[in-house]
Design an enzyme around this catalytic site. Sequence first.
Site: not given
Length: 277
Positions: A156, A169
């Site tokens: 990401s 995350y």
Amino acid sequence: MPGRVAGKVAFITGAARSQGRSHAIRLAQEGADIIAIDIAGPVKSVTGYPPATEEDLAETVKEVEALDRRIVAHKADVRDTTGLRQALDDGVAQLGRLDIVCANAGIFQTSPALELDDAGWQETIDINLTGVWNTAKVALPHLIANNGGSIIMTSSLAGLKALGNSIHYNTAKHGVVGIMRSLANEFAQYNIRVNSVHPTTVNTIMIQNEQVWGLFQPDNPHPTRESAAPVFQALNALPIPWVEPVDISNAVLFLASDEARYITGVTLPVDAGAFIR
């Protein structure tokens, strides 16, 4: 004209919808057969959106078969190494080989750090980090037997720089880079390439839900997709709020193909310039 991955077999986790389905379709368009897995069922989750369903996975199968490619689909959880290995082994037995691995399965859940509970931390780490390692672990023996292949791990933008209210995350996605670089070094001797892709916001259920819209608009009691779009756009250098799943799939296809035959250990942003902003 042969496709860019003609005759190859790709193993894709999280294949029931969104980026995973897009990867399956894009690789199939270029000649690959697919081994697709997804948890695809009712599970308790701390995310703000529903999990994929068996119907979602069936739709992926339908769309790949419509391209006249073979696909083997199984329900499996990337946190369960035994089930994951059984699903992959069956797919390889049916399709004959393994060339491409897309460690794509992941979740996105947000929380201020001091409000994050143990369940939220653990679920994100287990799926987004350990699940990527599990995927590589069960696939590597097949790639060694095949005398090489390509592993593409979905990280990401949050694997390159930290996003707010997402410590779990961020940690998982940074960890994916560590897995990628370690495996790229260790398994280069077997002609196995390992790279990661780093999307900005992608137009899928992972960001298109009220929890995430609210994160980006904490003062808006009724956030919507439309009201969130300008805030998403502010992340990116290019004037767009999000990219489409196929934009990530095109990067995956490149890294999977022989066009990238000497590319390994690379973090490839597909981020509309968000990293440099």
